[in-house]
Write a protein that holds these residues in place. Structure first.
Motif, PDB file in Angstrom:
ATOM      1  N   THR A  79       0.829  -1.199   0.000  1.00 53.49           N
ATOM      2  CA  THR A  79       0.000   0.000   0.000  1.00 53.49           C
ATOM      3  C   THR A  79       0.868   1.255   0.000  1.00 53.49           C
ATOM      4  OG1 THR A  79      -1.746  -1.149   1.219  1.00 53.49           O
ATOM      5  CG2 THR A  79      -1.810   1.257   1.218  1.00 53.49           C
ATOM      6  N   GLY A  80       0.555   2.172  -0.893  1.00 55.54           N
ATOM      7  CA  GLY A  80       1.263   3.442  -0.960  1.00 55.54           C
ATOM      8  C   GLY A  80       2.547   3.423  -1.757  1.00 55.54           C
ATOM      9  N   ILE A  81       2.936   2.277  -2.309  1.00 53.65           N
ATOM     10  CA  ILE A  81       4.164   2.186  -3.104  1.00 53.65           C
ATOM     11  C   ILE A  81       3.778   2.168  -4.581  1.00 53.65           C
ATOM     12  CG2 ILE A  81       6.272   0.907  -3.576  1.00 53.65           C
ATOM     13  CD1 ILE A  81       6.017  -0.394  -0.848  1.00 53.65           C
ATOM     14  N   ASN A  82       4.292   3.085  -5.338  1.00 55.64           N
ATOM     15  CA  ASN A  82       3.970   3.193  -6.753  1.00 55.64           C
ATOM     16  C   ASN A  82       5.120   2.678  -7.617  1.00 55.64           C
ATOM     17  OD1 ASN A  82       1.462   4.553  -6.275  1.00 55.64           O
ATOM     18  ND2 ASN A  82       2.602   6.451  -5.938  1.00 55.64           N
ATOM     19  N   LYS A 129      10.156  -1.365  -1.344  1.00 50.75           N
ATOM     20  CA  LYS A 129      10.047  -0.214  -2.241  1.00 50.75           C
ATOM     21  C   LYS A 129      10.873  -0.412  -3.502  1.00 50.75           C
ATOM     22  CE  LYS A 129       9.334   3.076   1.568  1.00 50.75           C
ATOM     23  NZ  LYS A 129       9.937   4.225   2.306  1.00 50.75           N
ATOM     24  N   ASP A 130      12.101  -0.911  -3.330  1.00 42.21           N
ATOM     25  CA  ASP A 130      12.991  -1.085  -4.478  1.00 42.21           C
ATOM     26  C   ASP A 130      12.411  -2.034  -5.521  1.00 42.21           C
ATOM     27  OD1 ASP A 130      14.719   0.591  -3.176  1.00 42.21           O
ATOM     28  OD2 ASP A 130      16.311  -0.895  -2.877  1.00 42.21           O
ATOM     29  N   SER A 131      11.614  -3.005  -5.074  1.00 40.98           N
ATOM     30  CA  SER A 131      11.071  -3.992  -6.008  1.00 40.98           C
ATOM     31  C   SER A 131      10.144  -3.365  -7.035  1.00 40.98           C
ATOM     32  CB  SER A 131      10.339  -5.102  -5.243  1.00 40.98           C
ATOM     33  OG  SER A 131       9.092  -4.655  -4.729  1.00 40.98           O
ATOM     34  N   PHE A 132       9.659  -2.142  -6.763  1.00 37.00           N
ATOM     35  CA  PHE A 132       8.699  -1.496  -7.650  1.00 37.00           C
ATOM     36  C   PHE A 132       9.351  -0.570  -8.678  1.00 37.00           C
ATOM     37  CE2 PHE A 132       5.875  -3.004  -4.388  1.00 37.00           C
ATOM     38  CZ  PHE A 132       4.705  -3.289  -5.070  1.00 37.00           C
TER      39      PHE A 132
END
Length: 277
Positions: A79-82, A129-132
């Motif tokens: 949630t919240g990670i684009n 986060k980095d995965s996105f």
């Protein structure tokens, strides 16, 4: 606030010494080495728990390598990670939302998000986060996602943990798309339709490598004419090299000891229980 990667000192990337046996990163053959995006003079782009190389012409990863520590895994929300482009790399070298907007293409992770979220809270959160970053994302076509065999592809790492007694609950993985000249053109990109994965693990200190290919046909000539659903095949590391132009280290080849029949007589996997670990 825009998403930013951690500082270079904090981005450990793929750890070649994560297992007892050293596993060096793959290299590119002469034909594709000039096509790799450079970051600070190196084709290796590091993130938290994973590294990759990026094709400048295709704007997608050639390979992604990551480490999984099953003993320190955390379940984190997305949630919240684009999805976002990596600001360290020229935007024109990365496929972005222009490829995925207003169509039925999925943004498919190469290094699975759930594989990366381990370690201390801040480290796991950064890996999440980095995965996105779009550098870790490939377009997955509708027929790819609808294939009844695609579920096996997504469960390979899970099946390893379920079926094998891993040393220290650790493994390392390499994966990527097969970038072919014949891939379909769309919005200024070419859409890969084949994917590969190599899973490395140890039992009693002995390294094993198992390779897999998601394709419509194991025989490349027939694959160009195939209209069938995608299947998952167990293959050899050498076959992955032949399809991708990548070169894997000797330690990976030595660990690939599974004897397979000729490709023409090989059957696709229908269940994860058919995997020969």
């Amino acid at each position: 606030m825009s998403q930013q990667p951690a500082s270079a000192s904090e981005l450990a990337g793929f750890n070649p010494h994560f297992l007892t046996t050293t596993i060096d990163l793959p290299t590119a053959n002469a034909e594709i080495s000039e096509d790799l995006v450079q970051l600070d003079g190196s084709p290796i782009i590091d993130y938290t728990h994973f590294s990759l190389t990026l094709s400048r012409s295709r704007k997608l990863a050639r390979w992604v390598g990551w480490n999984i520590d099953g003993s320190r895994m955390q379940l984190l929300s997305r949630t919240g990670i684009n999805f976002t482009k990596d600001p360290r790399i020229p935007a024109e070298d990365q496929a972005g939302n222009d490829l995925y907007a207003d169509n039925r293409l999925d943004r498919g992770h190469l290094a699975r998000r759930a594989d990366l979220t381990w370690g201390p809270d801040t480290e796991a959160a950064q890996a999440n986060k980095d995965s996105f970053y779009f550098t870790n994302i490939t377009p997955q076509m509708e027929d790819f996602n609808q294939s009844r065999q695609a579920g096996i592809w997504g469960r390979l790492e899970n099946a390893l943990y379920e079926d094998v007694e891993l040393d220290d609950l650790r493994c390392s993985v390499f994966a990527g798309p097969v970038l072919q000249d014949e891939d379909q053109h769309y919005r200024g990109y070419q859409l890969p339709v084949e994917y590969w994965k190599i899973i490395l693990f140890e039992q009693a200190g002995r390294l094993t490598a198992r390779a897999f290919l998601l394709t419509q046909e194991l025989d490349r000539l027939q694959a160009l004419m195939a209209l069938d659903e995608f299947r998952v095949y167990q293959v050899t590391v050498t076959e992955i090299e032949e399809r991708t132009g990548l070169v894997f280290p000797d330690s990976v080849h030595a660990a690939d000891d599974l004897v397979l029949p000729q490709s023409s007589s090989r059957s696709p996997l229908s269940e994860t229980s058919e995997i020969a670990w």
